[in-house]
Design a protein around this motif. Structure first.
Motif, PDB file in Angstrom:
ATOM      1  N   SER A  32       0.824  -1.200   0.000  1.00 59.26           N
ATOM      2  CA  SER A  32       0.000   0.000   0.000  1.00 59.26           C
ATOM      3  C   SER A  32       0.864   1.259   0.000  1.00 59.26           C
ATOM      4  O   SER A  32       0.589   2.195  -0.743  1.00 59.26           O
ATOM      5  N   LEU A  33       1.897   1.279   0.819  1.00 59.83           N
ATOM      6  CA  LEU A  33       2.796   2.431   0.860  1.00 59.83           C
ATOM      7  C   LEU A  33       3.503   2.592  -0.474  1.00 59.83           C
ATOM      8  O   LEU A  33       3.639   3.704  -0.994  1.00 59.83           O
ATOM      9  N   LYS A  34       3.941   1.485  -1.051  1.00 55.56           N
ATOM     10  CA  LYS A  34       4.616   1.525  -2.343  1.00 55.56           C
ATOM     11  C   LYS A  34       3.707   2.111  -3.421  1.00 55.56           C
ATOM     12  O   LYS A  34       4.140   2.930  -4.239  1.00 55.56           O
ATOM     13  N   THR A  35       2.448   1.694  -3.408  1.00 58.08           N
ATOM     14  CA  THR A  35       1.492   2.212  -4.386  1.00 58.08           C
ATOM     15  C   THR A  35       1.282   3.705  -4.204  1.00 58.08           C
ATOM     16  O   THR A  35       1.289   4.465  -5.175  1.00 58.08           O
ATOM     17  N   MET A  36       1.099   4.125  -2.955  1.00 58.23           N
ATOM     18  CA  MET A  36       0.867   5.551  -2.698  1.00 58.23           C
ATOM     19  C   MET A  36       2.051   6.397  -3.136  1.00 58.23           C
ATOM     20  O   MET A  36       1.880   7.438  -3.776  1.00 58.23           O
ATOM     21  N   ILE A  37       3.249   5.948  -2.800  1.00 61.07           N
ATOM     22  CA  ILE A  37       4.437   6.710  -3.180  1.00 61.07           C
ATOM     23  C   ILE A  37       4.619   6.697  -4.693  1.00 61.07           C
ATOM     24  O   ILE A  37       4.954   7.721  -5.300  1.00 61.07           O
ATOM     25  N   GLY A  38       4.381   5.568  -5.320  1.00 56.61           N
ATOM     26  CA  GLY A  38       4.492   5.496  -6.778  1.00 56.61           C
ATOM     27  C   GLY A  38       3.591   6.502  -7.463  1.00 56.61           C
ATOM     28  O   GLY A  38       3.987   7.161  -8.442  1.00 56.61           O
ATOM     29  N   GLN A  39       2.374   6.652  -6.952  1.00 58.77           N
ATOM     30  CA  GLN A  39       1.421   7.590  -7.553  1.00 58.77           C
ATOM     31  C   GLN A  39       1.868   9.044  -7.411  1.00 58.77           C
ATOM     32  O   GLN A  39       1.405   9.916  -8.138  1.00 58.77           O
ATOM     33  N   MET A  40       2.784   9.314  -6.499  1.00 58.13           N
ATOM     34  CA  MET A  40       3.262  10.677  -6.265  1.00 58.13           C
ATOM     35  C   MET A  40       4.438  11.054  -7.157  1.00 58.13           C
ATOM     36  O   MET A  40       4.993  12.149  -7.017  1.00 58.13           O
ATOM     37  N   GLN A  62       6.748  -1.900 -12.200  1.00 62.40           N
ATOM     38  CA  GLN A  62       7.349  -2.230 -10.905  1.00 62.40           C
ATOM     39  C   GLN A  62       6.963  -1.254  -9.798  1.00 62.40           C
ATOM     40  O   GLN A  62       6.784  -1.661  -8.647  1.00 62.40           O
ATOM     41  N   HIS A  63       6.841   0.012 -10.139  1.00 62.04           N
ATOM     42  CA  HIS A  63       6.671   1.034  -9.099  1.00 62.04           C
ATOM     43  C   HIS A  63       5.324   1.740  -9.138  1.00 62.04           C
ATOM     44  O   HIS A  63       5.068   2.600  -8.292  1.00 62.04           O
ATOM     45  N   GLN A  64       4.482   1.414 -10.107  1.00 63.92           N
ATOM     46  CA  GLN A  64       3.147   2.003 -10.206  1.00 63.92           C
ATOM     47  C   GLN A  64       3.188   3.527 -10.132  1.00 63.92           C
ATOM     48  O   GLN A  64       2.410   4.163  -9.405  1.00 63.92           O
ATOM     49  N   ILE A  65       4.090   4.131 -10.897  1.00 61.34           N
ATOM     50  CA  ILE A  65       4.189   5.582 -10.889  1.00 61.34           C
ATOM     51  C   ILE A  65       2.896   6.203 -11.402  1.00 61.34           C
ATOM     52  O   ILE A  65       2.166   5.608 -12.186  1.00 61.34           O
ATOM     53  N   TYR A 331      19.898  12.680 -17.574  1.00 57.23           N
ATOM     54  CA  TYR A 331      19.150  11.440 -17.751  1.00 57.23           C
ATOM     55  C   TYR A 331      19.685  10.362 -16.822  1.00 57.23           C
ATOM     56  O   TYR A 331      20.879  10.086 -16.783  1.00 57.23           O
ATOM     57  N   ASP A 332      18.765   9.767 -16.063  1.00 62.73           N
ATOM     58  CA  ASP A 332      19.125   8.702 -15.137  1.00 62.73           C
ATOM     59  C   ASP A 332      18.090   7.586 -15.276  1.00 62.73           C
ATOM     60  O   ASP A 332      16.940   7.746 -14.861  1.00 62.73           O
ATOM     61  N   PRO A 333      18.454   6.443 -15.858  1.00 61.57           N
ATOM     62  CA  PRO A 333      17.493   5.355 -16.034  1.00 61.57           C
ATOM     63  C   PRO A 333      17.015   4.749 -14.722  1.00 61.57           C
ATOM     64  O   PRO A 333      16.034   4.005 -14.705  1.00 61.57           O
ATOM     65  N   LYS A 334      17.682   5.085 -13.620  1.00 60.60           N
ATOM     66  CA  LYS A 334      17.285   4.556 -12.311  1.00 60.60           C
ATOM     67  C   LYS A 334      16.587   5.608 -11.452  1.00 60.60           C
ATOM     68  O   LYS A 334      16.400   5.415 -10.252  1.00 60.60           O
ATOM     69  N   ILE A 335      16.184   6.716 -12.051  1.00 62.87           N
ATOM     70  CA  ILE A 335      15.645   7.829 -11.276  1.00 62.87           C
ATOM     71  C   ILE A 335      14.399   7.444 -10.494  1.00 62.87           C
ATOM     72  O   ILE A 335      14.210   7.865  -9.352  1.00 62.87           O
ATOM     73  N   VAL A 336      13.519   6.616 -11.071  1.00 64.26           N
ATOM     74  CA  VAL A 336      12.280   6.256 -10.381  1.00 64.26           C
ATOM     75  C   VAL A 336      12.577   5.454  -9.118  1.00 64.26           C
ATOM     76  O   VAL A 336      12.036   5.742  -8.046  1.00 64.26           O
ATOM     77  N   SER A 337      13.440   4.453  -9.237  1.00 63.43           N
ATOM     78  CA  SER A 337      13.753   3.637  -8.057  1.00 63.43           C
ATOM     79  C   SER A 337      14.419   4.484  -6.986  1.00 63.43           C
ATOM     80  O   SER A 337      14.204   4.266  -5.780  1.00 63.43           O
ATOM     81  N   LYS A 338      15.221   5.470  -7.374  1.00 67.51           N
ATOM     82  CA  LYS A 338      15.866   6.352  -6.402  1.00 67.51           C
ATOM     83  C   LYS A 338      14.834   7.213  -5.681  1.00 67.51           C
ATOM     84  O   LYS A 338      14.907   7.398  -4.461  1.00 67.51           O
ATOM     85  N   LEU A 339      13.867   7.738  -6.427  1.00 64.84           N
ATOM     86  CA  LEU A 339      12.816   8.551  -5.816  1.00 64.84           C
ATOM     87  C   LEU A 339      11.959   7.722  -4.863  1.00 64.84           C
ATOM     88  O   LEU A 339      11.647   8.151  -3.746  1.00 64.84           O
ATOM     89  N   VAL A 340      11.582   6.523  -5.321  1.00 63.51           N
ATOM     90  CA  VAL A 340      10.778   5.634  -4.476  1.00 63.51           C
ATOM     91  C   VAL A 340      11.529   5.300  -3.190  1.00 63.51           C
ATOM     92  O   VAL A 340      10.967   5.346  -2.086  1.00 63.51           O
ATOM     93  N   THR A 341      12.798   4.976  -3.325  1.00 61.22           N
ATOM     94  CA  THR A 341      13.602   4.607  -2.156  1.00 61.22           C
ATOM     95  C   THR A 341      13.726   5.768  -1.176  1.00 61.22           C
ATOM     96  O   THR A 341      13.550   5.602   0.040  1.00 61.22           O
ATOM     97  N   SER A 342      14.010   6.962  -1.691  1.00 59.02           N
ATOM     98  CA  SER A 342      14.206   8.109  -0.796  1.00 59.02           C
ATOM     99  C   SER A 342      12.923   8.472  -0.063  1.00 59.02           C
ATOM    100  O   SER A 342      12.951   8.771   1.148  1.00 59.02           O
TER     101      SER A 342
END
Length: 381
Positions: A32-40, A62-65, A331-342
């Motif tokens: 649930s937290l992952k989904t909420m953060i992904g949507q942000m 993977q991150h449901q952005i 350009y950072d291909p890992k930017i989404v995972s970094k944002l989700v993690t932070s």
């Protein structure tokens, strides 16, 4: 079996079952937290088709952005195609993005008209005059321009336009606003009138407008792409008037917060990362409870002082609902995972209350529902 052994076995079984239940509940909470953060999270990406855009397709799955933003040009590769070739190609790209997303995406673009137009006649799209030129004509022509823009955005699946600009043309020489004709007028009432007309025109086609750049970029003496503009001596409260007039009215809209510095509003932090500006001024003083989006966090106004991770956390702490990273200036291909993690770590560490995340998620889902993007109830995923 002796009673003592039987009791031990029973205890172990109960303990194991209890642990399994707790683990399941914990996992459900994390999902649930992952989904909420992904949507942000809203990001830009490279690729004009499903094959070339495989990185963003991975991130959506993977991150449901919550959204993506399209660009015509690749800042780091001027000769390369970013996301836009033609109407048919954009349709196919958007379809591929939406097909893989569990929750419908915000598909955003900067299509103001004039110089700030990602869709151009060379791509098969109708051109739109700049805000300044529209402001010199009857307001009915601005409504018609909004209608035309809304029609072709809907045709290709774009549902959010970061337009119209609500900046008041205080400084006609402002390199990022007045000098490139992005403001409707030097009169706040005229800005509100014409911006509303443009938004209403797009709203006829279900396009969500993006009012920008709060609290007002029209008096700036520099470009936030290149550094942090100090508007302490040039900004005035009249630049809030278009927001006071339009916020909470139809059509559907979000507010984009600009990267500015005003010592009297917040002596320590840029406006886009400022609790006094985003929450105290925009939320409380102007009574806005809709979705707030940051301007691109890769602009040098931010990156000269903060890492992307730090900026994203500060933006959410300030009250923004969507952190926008164009992923174009760098350009950072890992930017989404970094944002989700932070953002996830910030919640676990207590730097961002879980309720702050829920508030943003609820606003985002409400906007998706009100705009017709959500048909089924997916809010509990």
């Amino acid at each position: 079996m002796p009673k003592i052994i039987a009791c031990c076995v029973l205890f172990l079984m109960i303990a194991t079952q209890s642990f399994a239940v707790q683990a399941t509940e914990s996992l459900a909470s994390e999902v649930s937290l992952k989904t909420m953060i992904g949507q942000m999270i809203m990001v830009g990406f490279r690729g004009e088709g499903a094959t070339a855009a495989r990185v963003i397709l991975r991130d959506i799955k993977q991150h449901q952005i919550g959204g993506v933003i399209l660009f015509e040009k690749d800042y780091l590769r001027p000769q390369a195609v970013r996301n836009i070739i033609s109407k048919a190609q954009v349709c196919d790209l958007v379809d591929a993005l939406q097909d893989i997303s569990t929750i419908p995406l915000f598909i955003a673009i900067d299509q103001e008209g004039g110089l700030v137009s990602r869709f151009k006649p060379t791509h098969g799209f109708a051109g739109t005059p700049s805000a300044q030129k529209l402001g010199e004509k009857p307001v009915s022509e601005t409504f018609a321009a909004g209608e035309r823009t809304g029609a072709y955005l809907k045709d290709v699946g774009v549902n959010m336009d970061f337009a119209p600009v609500l900046d008041v043309n205080v400084n006609p020489e402002s390199p990022v606003i007045g000098a490139i004709q992005r403001s409707f007028s030097s009169d706040p009432a005229t800005v509100a009138k014409y911006a509303h007309a443009f938004a209403q025109g797009m709203g006829r086609y279900g396009i969500i407008s993006g009012y920008k750049h709060f609290p007002g970029h029209g008096s700036s003496l520099s470009d936030s792409h290149k550094g942090l503009p100090d508007v302490t001596k040039t900004w005035s409260k009249k630049e809030l008037l278009p927001y006071a007039e339009l916020l909470g009215t139809e059509p559907l809209h979000v507010v984009m917060v600009g990267h500015l510095y005003h010592r009297k509003l917040d002596a320590d932090t840029p406006t886009s990362l400022s609790y006094p500006v985003v929450t105290k001024m925009l939320r409380e003083k102007l009574n806005y409870d809709g979705v707030i989006v940051t301007d691109d966090l890769q602009m040098r106004a931010i990156t000269n002082q903060y890492s992307i991770d730090e900026a994203a956390v500060k933006a959410v702490q300030a009250g923004s609902d969507i952190v926008l990273v164009g992923n174009n200036m760098k350009y950072d291909p890992k930017i989404v995972s970094k944002l989700v993690t932070s953002l996830t770590w910030a919640v676990h560490n207590g730097d961002i209350p879980i309720e702050r995340i829920r508030q943003s998620y609820d606003r985002i889902m409400k906007l998706k529902h009100d705009s017709g993007l959500l048909v089924d109830d997916v809010s509990n995923q």
